[in-house]
Design a protein around this motif. Structure first.
Motif, mmCIF file in Angstrom:
data_model
loop_
_atom_site.group_PDB
_atom_site.id
_atom_site.type_symbol
_atom_site.label_atom_id
_atom_site.label_comp_id
_atom_site.label_asym_id
_atom_site.label_seq_id
_atom_site.Cartn_x
_atom_site.Cartn_y
_atom_site.Cartn_z
ATOM 1 N N ARG A 157 -12.932 -2.989 21.458
ATOM 2 C CA ARG A 157 -11.586 -2.771 22.077
ATOM 3 C C ARG A 157 -10.317 -3.217 21.332
ATOM 4 O O ARG A 157 -9.358 -1.525 21.186
ATOM 5 N N ILE A 158 -10.158 -3.790 19.926
ATOM 6 C CA ILE A 158 -8.736 -3.259 19.436
ATOM 7 C C ILE A 158 -9.345 -3.828 17.761
ATOM 8 O O ILE A 158 -10.580 -4.428 17.209
ATOM 9 N N PRO A 159 -7.979 -3.055 17.077
ATOM 10 C CA PRO A 159 -8.784 -3.326 15.811
ATOM 11 C C PRO A 159 -8.226 -4.692 15.520
ATOM 12 O O PRO A 159 -7.527 -6.125 15.456
ATOM 13 N N GLY A 160 -9.739 -5.708 14.325
ATOM 14 C CA GLY A 160 -10.064 -6.962 13.881
ATOM 15 C C GLY A 160 -10.306 -7.920 14.789
ATOM 16 O O GLY A 160 -10.523 -8.866 14.636
ATOM 17 N N GLY A 161 -10.603 -7.261 16.168
ATOM 18 C CA GLY A 161 -11.743 -7.948 17.427
ATOM 19 C C GLY A 161 -13.023 -8.355 17.102
ATOM 20 O O GLY A 161 -13.069 -7.174 16.387
ATOM 21 N N SER A 162 -13.173 -9.322 17.684
ATOM 22 C CA SER A 162 -15.055 -9.316 17.282
ATOM 23 C C SER A 162 -15.805 -9.111 18.201
ATOM 24 O O SER A 162 -16.244 -8.748 17.678
ATOM 25 N N LEU A 163 -15.468 -7.890 19.434
ATOM 26 C CA LEU A 163 -16.474 -6.828 19.734
ATOM 27 C C LEU A 163 -16.224 -6.353 18.791
ATOM 28 O O LEU A 163 -17.246 -5.549 18.875
#
Length: 370
Positions: A157-163
């Protein structure tokens, strides 16, 4: 039944900064806007709906709560908004994850300092689950077959995100090459990308696993759940064990089985840090200049609502388990100390993963002579 974990700080229940009559009417006739920094339909929004249904009755004046999805900016637009221009009277709050990883490694676009927020608390701690298409790179018969596959696409989903990272870190430890594609607004978009074969691997949060995959993609045999990623309990030095996700091993147990030893290196240190500090996707944050009496009222209501059987039942309906709940003091402590806890090897691995090490090296290089 898994019990909620929280310790009410000494000052959390003290709201007596206003006269009793004024305090009782603090939010009367007002509407509180809960900003969710992700697209509608995903786990964050679903859990916001479950949590905020009963929340107003624990606030003085019994206000109305509406949920607003704010996307963009690599998932940071809504959080930046609360921090920079959010209302200071408690009528605008954040419900969502703070990008502690991105801040620590220097990702652009993050314009807030977590420790400056007025935090009511944080919650989460439940497992993420990594899922792959069953036909990935010629197909897999068992989850252990994934160790022979490389060259696939992983979605996030996003940079650095857990997903994204809870896919990338395990694949790195297993030596699996894959291309990382980000920008999927929420879990439904990730699932669509998986079904359309744009990506072959995803990680979902606990609510997304039950809402989108268990009785659909996995039951139909279109996907395989490889492993789960529960939060790391630093006090016990081990990953938590949850009973509600059946038959899917923790990644650490999967790794031991296929590799015959213990993981090590930068990706492993990053994985443990992520599971410790980014395990709480549900932060309740307010503008840094929110008055103390409003912050205290919100912090008190935060804990009281988590003790409400009706709220717990709604949360468990979508998650099948109760979360780990942190009070205001505990959440603030994490927000003020997280940057000092990431090992150098983890930071270096993450910076290399996102190309930040190369950018820093180029920035420090002397200009070329003409």
């Amino acid at each position: 039944m898994r019990r909620l974990f929280f310790t009410i700080a000494a000052g959390a229940a003290a709201v007596g900064l206003l006269a009793p009559g004024a305090q009782a009417q603090l939010f009367k006739g007002k509407t509180i806007e809960a900003i969710v920094p992700a697209g509608a339909g995903g786990g964050l929004t679903r859990n916001a709906q479950a949590y905020f249904k009963n929340f107003p009755k624990y606030l003085p004046g019994n206000p109305k709560v509406v949920i607003k999805n704010v996307v963009g900016g690599g998932g940071q637009r809504g959080i930046n908004q609360i921090y920079k221009t959010g209302k200071k009277d408690g009528t605008q709050i954040l419900w969502g994850p703070l990008n502690l990883t991105g801040i620590t490694i220097g990702l652009p676009g993050i314009e807030y300092v977590p420790g400056n927020f007025k935090l009511a608390g944080a919650a989460g701690g439940m497992p993420f689950v990594t899922i792959v298409r069953k036909d990935i790179k010629g197909g897999i018969a068992t989850r252990e077959d994934i160790v022979t596959k490389s060259g696939f696409n992983t979605g996030g989903r996003i940079p650095g995100g857990s997903l994204g990272l809870f896919s990338r870190m395990p694949f790195a430890m297993l030596g699996l090459q894959n291309k990382f594609i980000i920008g999927y607004r929420n879990q439904p978009r990730l699932k669509a990308g998986l079904l359309q074969n744009e990506i072959q691997a995803i990680t979902t949060g606990n609510p997304g696993f039950f809402a989108f995959y268990l009785n659909d993609t996995l039951k139909k045999g279109d996907g395989v759940a490889l492993f789960q990623h529960p939060s790391f309990d630093a006090d016990k030095g081990d990953f938590r064990k949850f009973d509600h996700i059946k038959g899917i091993p923790r990644f650490i147990d999967f790794y031991r089985k296929v590799k015959g030893g213990e993981p090590s290196g930068g990706a492993w240190e990053a994985y443990k840090w992520q599971a410790t500090f980014m395990a709480y996707p549900f932060w309740m944050a307010m503008h840094p200049d929110t008055p103390d009496h409003i912050h205290q009222a919100m912090s008190k209501a935060w804990l009281e609502n988590w003790k409400d059987p009706a709220t717990v039942a709604l949360f468990k309906k979508g998650n099948k388990a109760e979360p780990v709940v942190l009070n205001s003091a505990q959440a603030t402590r994490i927000a003020k100390t997280f940057q000092t806890t990431m090992p150098d090897s983890a930071k270096q691995w993450l910076q290399a993963e996102f190309g930040l090490a190369k950018k820093a090296k180029r920035a420090k290089a002397p200009p070329k002579k003409k």
